[in-house]
Design an enzyme around this catalytic site. Sequence first.
Site, mmCIF file in Angstrom:
data_model
loop_
_atom_site.group_PDB
_atom_site.id
_atom_site.type_symbol
_atom_site.label_atom_id
_atom_site.label_comp_id
_atom_site.label_asym_id
_atom_site.label_seq_id
_atom_site.Cartn_x
_atom_site.Cartn_y
_atom_site.Cartn_z
ATOM 1 N N ARG A 46 0.821 -1.213 0.000
ATOM 2 C CA ARG A 46 0.000 0.000 0.000
ATOM 3 C C ARG A 46 0.857 1.266 0.000
ATOM 4 O O ARG A 46 0.474 2.270 -0.604
ATOM 5 C CB ARG A 46 -0.954 -0.015 1.193
ATOM 6 C CG ARG A 46 -2.113 -0.975 0.985
ATOM 7 C CD ARG A 46 -2.994 -1.179 2.203
ATOM 8 N NE ARG A 46 -3.279 -0.005 2.979
ATOM 9 C CZ ARG A 46 -4.512 0.421 3.286
ATOM 10 N NH1 ARG A 46 -5.567 -0.244 2.860
ATOM 11 N NH2 ARG A 46 -4.678 1.491 4.033
ATOM 12 N N SER A 47 2.006 1.232 0.632
ATOM 13 C CA SER A 47 2.907 2.394 0.590
ATOM 14 C C SER A 47 3.352 2.668 -0.846
ATOM 15 O O SER A 47 3.563 3.817 -1.229
ATOM 16 C CB SER A 47 4.129 2.167 1.478
ATOM 17 O OG SER A 47 3.743 2.047 2.830
ATOM 18 N N ARG A 57 1.018 13.176 -9.206
ATOM 19 C CA ARG A 57 0.823 14.604 -8.946
ATOM 20 C C ARG A 57 2.072 15.411 -9.318
ATOM 21 O O ARG A 57 1.961 16.516 -9.842
ATOM 22 C CB ARG A 57 0.469 14.853 -7.484
ATOM 23 C CG ARG A 57 -0.965 14.571 -7.164
ATOM 24 C CD ARG A 57 -1.913 15.603 -7.821
ATOM 25 N NE ARG A 57 -3.272 15.305 -7.452
ATOM 26 C CZ ARG A 57 -4.164 14.756 -8.277
ATOM 27 N NH1 ARG A 57 -3.837 14.457 -9.520
ATOM 28 N NH2 ARG A 57 -5.379 14.517 -7.858
ATOM 29 N N HIS A 60 1.952 16.021 -12.893
ATOM 30 C CA HIS A 60 1.003 17.085 -13.205
ATOM 31 C C HIS A 60 1.621 18.466 -13.010
ATOM 32 O O HIS A 60 1.198 19.433 -13.635
ATOM 33 C CB HIS A 60 -0.248 16.966 -12.326
ATOM 34 C CG HIS A 60 -1.104 15.786 -12.660
ATOM 35 N ND1 HIS A 60 -1.873 15.145 -11.726
ATOM 36 C CD2 HIS A 60 -1.308 15.125 -13.827
ATOM 37 C CE1 HIS A 60 -2.516 14.146 -12.297
ATOM 38 N NE2 HIS A 60 -2.181 14.113 -13.582
ATOM 39 N N SER A 86 8.318 3.810 3.581
ATOM 40 C CA SER A 86 8.365 2.482 4.195
ATOM 41 C C SER A 86 8.115 2.615 5.688
ATOM 42 O O SER A 86 8.917 3.241 6.397
ATOM 43 C CB SER A 86 9.733 1.835 3.963
ATOM 44 O OG SER A 86 9.848 0.623 4.688
ATOM 45 N N GLY A 87 7.020 2.048 6.158
ATOM 46 C CA GLY A 87 6.722 2.118 7.583
ATOM 47 C C GLY A 87 7.862 1.585 8.422
ATOM 48 O O GLY A 87 8.374 2.265 9.310
ATOM 49 N N SER A 88 8.291 0.380 8.126
ATOM 50 C CA SER A 88 9.347 -0.259 8.921
ATOM 51 C C SER A 88 10.732 0.289 8.600
ATOM 52 O O SER A 88 11.614 0.292 9.451
ATOM 53 C CB SER A 88 9.360 -1.768 8.666
ATOM 54 O OG SER A 88 9.820 -2.052 7.342
ATOM 55 N N GLY A 89 10.943 0.703 7.354
ATOM 56 C CA GLY A 89 12.272 1.117 6.925
ATOM 57 C C GLY A 89 13.219 -0.051 6.745
ATOM 58 O O GLY A 89 14.428 0.132 6.614
ATOM 59 N N GLU A 90 12.660 -1.264 6.719
ATOM 60 C CA GLU A 90 13.489 -2.468 6.641
ATOM 61 C C GLU A 90 13.120 -3.394 5.485
ATOM 62 O O GLU A 90 13.703 -4.467 5.362
ATOM 63 C CB GLU A 90 13.398 -3.261 7.955
ATOM 64 C CG GLU A 90 13.902 -2.517 9.177
ATOM 65 C CD GLU A 90 15.396 -2.216 9.158
ATOM 66 O OE1 GLU A 90 16.137 -2.829 8.360
ATOM 67 O OE2 GLU A 90 15.820 -1.349 9.952
ATOM 68 N N THR A 91 12.173 -3.024 4.648
ATOM 69 C CA THR A 91 11.762 -3.883 3.539
ATOM 70 C C THR A 91 12.964 -4.149 2.640
ATOM 71 O O THR A 91 13.587 -3.220 2.124
ATOM 72 C CB THR A 91 10.616 -3.228 2.750
ATOM 73 O OG1 THR A 91 9.560 -2.894 3.664
ATOM 74 C CG2 THR A 91 10.102 -4.137 1.649
ATOM 75 N N SER A 149 -2.195 0.615 8.336
ATOM 76 C CA SER A 149 -3.159 1.522 7.698
ATOM 77 C C SER A 149 -2.943 2.992 8.049
ATOM 78 O O SER A 149 -2.974 3.853 7.176
ATOM 79 C CB SER A 149 -4.594 1.129 8.049
ATOM 80 O OG SER A 149 -4.934 -0.087 7.429
ATOM 81 N N GLU A 152 0.023 4.388 6.200
ATOM 82 C CA GLU A 152 -0.242 4.502 4.766
ATOM 83 C C GLU A 152 -1.156 5.688 4.459
ATOM 84 O O GLU A 152 -0.930 6.418 3.487
ATOM 85 C CB GLU A 152 -0.841 3.190 4.254
ATOM 86 C CG GLU A 152 0.137 2.035 4.364
ATOM 87 C CD GLU A 152 -0.493 0.694 4.684
ATOM 88 O OE1 GLU A 152 0.267 -0.278 4.842
ATOM 89 O OE2 GLU A 152 -1.741 0.605 4.807
ATOM 90 N N ASP A 160 0.433 14.621 -0.357
ATOM 91 C CA ASP A 160 -0.433 15.670 -0.901
ATOM 92 C C ASP A 160 -0.076 17.035 -0.325
ATOM 93 O O ASP A 160 -0.123 18.050 -1.034
ATOM 94 C CB ASP A 160 -1.903 15.347 -0.637
ATOM 95 C CG ASP A 160 -2.485 14.368 -1.652
ATOM 96 O OD1 ASP A 160 -1.831 14.101 -2.688
ATOM 97 O OD2 ASP A 160 -3.602 13.876 -1.418
#
Length: 185
Positions: A46-47, A57, A60, A86-91, A149, A152, A160
Amino acid sequence: MNTTQYLAEIIKELNRSVDLISNDEAEKLVNGILESKKVFVAGAGRSGFMAKSFAMRMMHMGIDAFVIGETVTPNFEKDDILIIGSGSGETKGLVSMAEKAKSIGGTIAAVTIFPESTIGQLADITIKLPGSPKDQSESDFKTIQPMGSLFEQALLLFYDAVILRFMEKKGLDTNKMYGRHANLE
């Protein structure tokens, strides 16, 4: 609770999140984009969807923005910036991208829950967003939402807000941007 009550709770969580984000860090990201030749974005799951919407954007606005992994993405160079959400920063795949970008000499920005993570430590610009990782048992941040969630959602809204700040700095408005909107659909 019914659905609209859940929605109200989600919005309350997002409202509480705003005060936890550093404007100084955000401004460094805006300036990093302004100073870059090309902008690359990446994220998993989702990130990654949030990153794609951010790249759209930026396109645009007339910025050369690309999503890592797409077939039309050009090469990353030293005058470019890579923005990783990345939420975890570890992916693992995202860590590899950050390491490669670092070896090329480009700028790396990490938008993450954990600035001390591997990606956060590789980054030149780090923006800490509130939220809970997918495994919430290891988090002090409480949310009613599942998995990542809140992060994200905050990521999308943060991106935005970066767009709005960029528009302000460049004197752009929605009418100027609409001219770059897809027109073959």
